[in-house]
Write an enzyme that holds these catalytic residues in place. Sequence first.
Site, PDB file in Angstrom:
ATOM      1  N   ASN A   7       0.875  -1.182   0.000  1.00 38.87           N
ATOM      2  CA  ASN A   7       0.000   0.000   0.000  1.00 38.87           C
ATOM      3  C   ASN A   7       0.911   1.231   0.000  1.00 38.87           C
ATOM      4  O   ASN A   7       1.493   1.574   1.023  1.00 38.87           O
ATOM      5  CB  ASN A   7      -0.892  -0.032   1.251  1.00 38.87           C
ATOM      6  CG  ASN A   7      -1.882   1.114   1.292  1.00 38.87           C
ATOM      7  OD1 ASN A   7      -1.860   2.005   0.445  1.00 38.87           O
ATOM      8  ND2 ASN A   7      -2.746   1.098   2.284  1.00 38.87           N
ATOM      9  N   ARG A  91      -2.651  -2.005  -3.438  1.00 39.37           N
ATOM     10  CA  ARG A  91      -3.826  -1.153  -3.284  1.00 39.37           C
ATOM     11  C   ARG A  91      -3.668   0.015  -4.248  1.00 39.37           C
ATOM     12  O   ARG A  91      -2.666   0.727  -4.212  1.00 39.37           O
ATOM     13  CB  ARG A  91      -3.884  -0.636  -1.856  1.00 39.37           C
ATOM     14  CG  ARG A  91      -5.081   0.204  -1.645  1.00 39.37           C
ATOM     15  CD  ARG A  91      -5.103   0.775  -0.273  1.00 39.37           C
ATOM     16  NE  ARG A  91      -6.421   1.316  -0.033  1.00 39.37           N
ATOM     17  CZ  ARG A  91      -6.811   1.777   1.115  1.00 39.37           C
ATOM     18  NH1 ARG A  91      -6.013   1.745   2.141  1.00 39.37           N
ATOM     19  NH2 ARG A  91      -8.012   2.273   1.246  1.00 39.37           N
ATOM     20  N   HIS A 180     -12.746   3.471   0.048  1.00 36.39           N
ATOM     21  CA  HIS A 180     -12.710   2.432   1.080  1.00 36.39           C
ATOM     22  C   HIS A 180     -13.310   1.135   0.505  1.00 36.39           C
ATOM     23  O   HIS A 180     -13.860   0.316   1.251  1.00 36.39           O
ATOM     24  CB  HIS A 180     -13.539   2.792   2.329  1.00 36.39           C
ATOM     25  CG  HIS A 180     -13.026   3.959   3.116  1.00 36.39           C
ATOM     26  ND1 HIS A 180     -13.852   4.927   3.619  1.00 36.39           N
ATOM     27  CD2 HIS A 180     -11.778   4.309   3.490  1.00 36.39           C
ATOM     28  CE1 HIS A 180     -13.144   5.814   4.275  1.00 36.39           C
ATOM     29  NE2 HIS A 180     -11.861   5.470   4.203  1.00 36.39           N
ATOM     30  N   ARG A 241     -12.487  16.161   6.955  1.00 41.24           N
ATOM     31  CA  ARG A 241     -13.278  16.465   5.747  1.00 41.24           C
ATOM     32  C   ARG A 241     -14.720  16.805   6.136  1.00 41.24           C
ATOM     33  O   ARG A 241     -15.296  16.150   7.001  1.00 41.24           O
ATOM     34  CB  ARG A 241     -13.301  15.270   4.800  1.00 41.24           C
ATOM     35  CG  ARG A 241     -11.944  14.896   4.255  1.00 41.24           C
ATOM     36  CD  ARG A 241     -12.083  13.812   3.181  1.00 41.24           C
ATOM     37  NE  ARG A 241     -10.798  13.192   2.946  1.00 41.24           N
ATOM     38  CZ  ARG A 241     -10.551  11.892   3.081  1.00 41.24           C
ATOM     39  NH1 ARG A 241     -11.516  11.054   3.419  1.00 41.24           N
ATOM     40  NH2 ARG A 241      -9.352  11.417   2.840  1.00 41.24           N
ATOM     41  N   GLU A 385      -8.045  -4.745   5.263  1.00 38.20           N
ATOM     42  CA  GLU A 385      -7.882  -4.440   3.844  1.00 38.20           C
ATOM     43  C   GLU A 385      -6.743  -5.240   3.227  1.00 38.20           C
ATOM     44  O   GLU A 385      -6.812  -5.656   2.074  1.00 38.20           O
ATOM     45  CB  GLU A 385      -7.668  -2.939   3.663  1.00 38.20           C
ATOM     46  CG  GLU A 385      -8.940  -2.175   4.005  1.00 38.20           C
ATOM     47  CD  GLU A 385      -8.774  -0.677   4.069  1.00 38.20           C
ATOM     48  OE1 GLU A 385      -8.974  -0.034   3.051  1.00 38.20           O
ATOM     49  OE2 GLU A 385      -8.463  -0.163   5.153  1.00 38.20           O
TER      50      GLU A 385
END
Length: 398
Positions: A7, A91, A180, A241, A385
């Site tokens: 990743n 990823r 995600h 955010r 993940e």
Amino acid sequence: MKILVINCGSSSLKYQLIDMENEEVLAKGLCERIGIEGSNLSHKAAGKEELEVKKEMPNHTVAIKMVMDALVDPEYGVIKDTSEISAVGHRVLHAGTVYSDSIVVNEDVKKVIRDCFDLGPLHNPANLMGIEACEEAMPGTPNVAVFDTAFGMKMPEKASLYAIPYEYYEKYSIRRYGFHGTSHSYVSKEAIKYCELDPETAKVIVCHLGNGASVSASIGGKCVDTSMGLTPLEGLIMGTRSGDIDPAVVQFICNKEGKDVNEVLNILNKKSGSLGMSGGVSSDFRDVQKAQSEGNHKADVAIQAFIYRVAKYIGAYVAAMNGVDAIVFTAGVGENDKPIRGAVCEYLGYLGIEIDPEINKARGKRVTISTPESKVKVCVIPTNEELSIARETLALVK
Ligand code: AMP
């Protein structure tokens, strides 16, 4: 079969080597400050001491070579030779509208990742660097791209298209993608198994509540809607955010503060959310909750607003699917934060949802927090993940 999961961020590289016979993590680690002075690698193999290497990593190719050295190190490593790595799963943030599934990397795939640099300006270039570094370090070993946008690509058009002139979708692929995706895909599939639901028809809502946060709705593991959009800015209130906002706010701040659109977008991405609403307390929920408990009104409203928006999205997705079989919490807040889970579920009494407050005290483990009488199962399933990427990779190369 051993699979390396990579990743890559712009200056970091996280990795795990997973033995797919038993899905055990053999080793994992992190390269930090790639391309910046003071880079270092921290590496930990199961049952061995941690290794720290402070050495300059001017680029991702050097970082990958250091990871390989750590993996084959006689003292700290877990393999004799890199040929034991059967494949590498990467990823990758964005595949635009081109791929809705993981794919073995070739020149065409790399071109698509490159073509999507403007859709994922921070991540796609780093993801491509990671792929090219692995190609150089391990020629002949297959690389698989696992796209964060793949899960959301299955959304129907009524959920994915913005109500803006169609030509912008045609010309620039402006649509809702969702992010995600690896987490939502993994957790929704695990929920179907864990809750013993019908794999073809199960209606599952996954609340991935971390520093970045999103909700997804899926039927039979296939996404029908998800809260993030063209970028990860849309949807829930997050650490920094704003989530959903009237776009006119951007114009208003630009005019009032003499800023340009890019500056205001930066504020919406990096200085808003819980950090902004709490008046600058923190983007970390634990800090905001501490301030809330000390009577800080802005912190209190920030927490209340976060919970409220999660509950609203769940309500919307129950309507979108005309029902729900399981609601699942995951990621930092979802896995650990019982007051937030409890408060979200308080909004859901109309669905016949009942939470067992004792069981809801659980942290970071797989558990059903709803009572046996609850009309809908509510559970916590820690996301993974890396394992999801490794499984996708295995499926394509075995
Ligand atoms: P993530 O992005 O998934 O790593 O999640 C980060 C968020 O999870 C931060 O806002 C943390 O405050 C929150 N978090 C992590 N661990 C805990 C915990 N033990 N209790 C409550 N919140 C936590």
